[in-house]
Design a protein around this motif. Sequence first.
Motif, PDB file in Angstrom:
ATOM      1  N   GLU A 121      58.975 -44.892  19.249  1.00  0.00           N
ATOM      2  CA  GLU A 121      57.670 -45.476  19.576  1.00  0.00           C
ATOM      3  C   GLU A 121      56.574 -44.421  19.418  1.00  0.00           C
ATOM      4  O   GLU A 121      55.516 -44.682  18.842  1.00  0.00           O
ATOM      5  CB  GLU A 121      57.659 -46.016  21.015  1.00  0.00           C
ATOM      6  N   ASP A 189      47.819 -45.061  22.011  1.00  0.00           N
ATOM      7  CA  ASP A 189      48.284 -46.109  21.090  1.00  0.00           C
ATOM      8  C   ASP A 189      47.864 -45.888  19.642  1.00  0.00           C
ATOM      9  O   ASP A 189      48.392 -46.534  18.753  1.00  0.00           O
ATOM     10  CB  ASP A 189      47.886 -47.512  21.579  1.00  0.00           C
ATOM     11  N   LYS A 529      55.800 -58.591  25.480  1.00  0.00           N
ATOM     12  CA  LYS A 529      55.305 -58.845  24.110  1.00  0.00           C
ATOM     13  C   LYS A 529      54.346 -57.753  23.640  1.00  0.00           C
ATOM     14  O   LYS A 529      53.693 -57.891  22.609  1.00  0.00           O
ATOM     15  CB  LYS A 529      54.577 -60.197  24.070  1.00  0.00           C
ATOM     16  N   ASP A 530      54.265 -56.668  24.387  1.00  0.00           N
ATOM     17  CA  ASP A 530      53.280 -55.632  24.044  1.00  0.00           C
ATOM     18  C   ASP A 530      53.555 -55.024  22.664  1.00  0.00           C
ATOM     19  O   ASP A 530      54.661 -54.570  22.390  1.00  0.00           O
ATOM     20  CB  ASP A 530      53.318 -54.524  25.107  1.00  0.00           C
ATOM     21  N   PRO A 531      52.556 -55.013  21.794  1.00  0.00           N
ATOM     22  CA  PRO A 531      52.746 -54.453  20.447  1.00  0.00           C
ATOM     23  C   PRO A 531      52.950 -52.936  20.440  1.00  0.00           C
ATOM     24  O   PRO A 531      53.251 -52.364  19.389  1.00  0.00           O
ATOM     25  CB  PRO A 531      51.439 -54.815  19.725  1.00  0.00           C
ATOM     26  N   TRP A 532      52.791 -52.319  21.594  1.00  0.00           N
ATOM     27  CA  TRP A 532      53.025 -50.868  21.673  1.00  0.00           C
ATOM     28  C   TRP A 532      54.480 -50.533  21.339  1.00  0.00           C
ATOM     29  O   TRP A 532      54.772 -49.477  20.803  1.00  0.00           O
ATOM     30  CB  TRP A 532      52.682 -50.381  23.082  1.00  0.00           C
ATOM     31  N   TRP A 534      57.903 -50.376  19.468  1.00  0.00           N
ATOM     32  CA  TRP A 534      58.178 -50.187  18.059  1.00  0.00           C
ATOM     33  C   TRP A 534      58.536 -51.518  17.414  1.00  0.00           C
ATOM     34  O   TRP A 534      59.579 -52.114  17.718  1.00  0.00           O
ATOM     35  CB  TRP A 534      59.339 -49.215  17.930  1.00  0.00           C
ATOM     36  N   GLN A 535      57.698 -51.998  16.535  1.00  0.00           N
ATOM     37  CA  GLN A 535      57.909 -53.293  15.901  1.00  0.00           C
ATOM     38  C   GLN A 535      59.264 -53.351  15.219  1.00  0.00           C
ATOM     39  O   GLN A 535      59.961 -54.358  15.263  1.00  0.00           O
ATOM     40  CB  GLN A 535      56.780 -53.548  14.901  1.00  0.00           C
TER      41      GLN A 535
END
Length: 655
Positions: A121, A189, A529-532, A534-535
């Motif tokens: 991340e 971020d 659901k936090d986009p922080w 690692w997708q």
Amino acid sequence: MSDEKLEQNGLSRRSFLGTAAASGAGIAGAGLLGLAGCSNGEGDKAAASGAAPAEKAAAHSAEPGKQTSEVGPGELDQYYGFLSGGQSGEMRLIGVPSMRELMRIPVFNMDSATGWGRTNESLRILNEKITPETRKFLQDSGLRCYPNGDLHHPHLSFTDQTYDGRYAYANDKANNRVCRIRLDVMKTDKIVEIPNVSGVHGLRPQRYPKTGYVFANGEHIVPVDGVGKWDDPKTWNAVYTAVDGETMDIAWQVLVDGNLDNGDADYQGKYSFSTCYNSERALTVQGASSNEQDWCVVFNLAAIEEGIKKGDFKEVNGVKMLDGRAEANSPYTRYIPVPNSPHGCNASPDGKYIMLNGKLSPTVTVLDVSKLDDLFAGKIKERDVVVAEPQLGLGPLHTAFDGRGNAYTTLFIDSQMVKWNIDDAIKAYKGEKIDPIKQKLDVHYQPGHNHTTMGETKEADGKWLVSLNKFSKDRFLNAGPLKPECDQLIDISGDEMRLVHDNPTFAEPHDLCLVAASKVNPSKTWDRKDPWFWQEALEQAQKDGVELEKAAKVVREGNKVRVYMTAVAPAYSVPQFEVNQGDEVTVYVTNVETIEDLTHGFTLEGYGIAMEIGPQATSSVTFKAVRPGVHWYYCQWFCHALHMEMSGQMIVKPK
Ligand code: CUK
Ligand code: CUA
């Protein structure tokens, strides 16, 4: 935690303990042992006898000049301080007036507790917006990311001239970066590397209508591609950058003369400013300080945007760069002569003035912002914008404000804070016999930045001033040859400044901003659901048919191994896994605790790996299993009475 506090958080003491017990994952008796400090009667009594924090905090608004800096056990501070960590590379969160350190937010440093600089991340954020050249440099140097940074100037995002609680931004002077911290989770971020510059120093966000731009000064002159020659310093330049505070992409750059130092933006959204030393273009100390006057460079934002639209720029390493050099006489910049090697640059909270702190000159130069339209229109000369230039003492570095018309300037050489009245200084400049200086207060020692509560917003409240002093000398127990810095708290609510507290700090808080606690509202746990996160972790889990919140699975694909586990006090869902020496292993840990403050960790012994996993967060790390043997992993955040037992083993079978 008091019962009232728990109730406010939607929990009763009973349910808090109950959840911890339930999260004991079937281990009998675990709940009875309880969480440290939560179930003992003494603690309960202490909490019950204390008034609610909000009531206690209210007691601080006493008579002017008599406010107390004492924040008792269980009481909360009234202000957040966002404190820079200097060459430590981090940002720190403190409470004011207690000056207690609340948190360290890793940014440009590597962090042993949270795994910043090692987890997937954090590496995504650290390396997402670097130049191709830096990517190659890191590869060739065998580095995963830059291991250090020099964070000087933290400032928060604005809407309509005051803090909006969205972001904090800061610079990295060591490796030319600008970072953003999300205030809802207090994590970095975005980090963007600025090309074409050397030493990103001054940093300020746009105040109006909102942030908007984040202005970043390139300090050192360098041969800019297509402009300067490597072997001729007379052709070297500094570059001023506007970063888009929303996307964290670079909006534009302006080529300038001299070394840009500190900066600020106006309150109207029309201009930004930078102090500028080394108009001599010298490479030595003697050379760089020989001119009697250097500059304040003023940037005309509308003209710059117009220039971009008209295509009046060169593309240099992917960035639109306009020519704002002194001799170019462009519509983008004006160079106002200011004595001598000016340093700090501060806008007054009434929106009227910009203070340029003389450093090698005993003066602070005051610019009237309302005269800048005429200056750019050619109706007046550069020095006509100056409306005051009081002599304050030796080594003025930075100025702060109380919102009542007074300014507070640090005097580095005199080791003093000088309070002066802005209107009186303007009258004196016009020839009236009046001394603008109200008081000089000794500080200990050699102050750099200072900051007042809400002092860089239109809501400056004139309660507290913090002086960040570079030397502490005899103020604390001797800590050896390397001494702490000394941050001093000064009560400015009355007519006289009153020194009330010394606070030792580690290398080296240059700057801070002091923000009313009501402006910042961090969340208590993560949003799944936090986009922080690692997708790639989420996508990979989907491909592997794994639901991260329930996972207990080891997936092998050739020599790649993916280990999915949850963390619930006091156990990991995967208590043991086996890999072959040489495998590339990724461990994904999801903390499924739903209650506040139940952080787990994952430390892999003998592999240089540790990471924080906050409640409802997923953290991951990828490494090569080069070292055979039995390697325990354990939770490094004391989470439960059976915390010591929260562990497992990675078995690496030798080739
Ligand atoms: S600089 Cu350090 S004391 Cu980097 Cu803001 Cu003035
Ligand atoms: Cu989980 Cu300690």
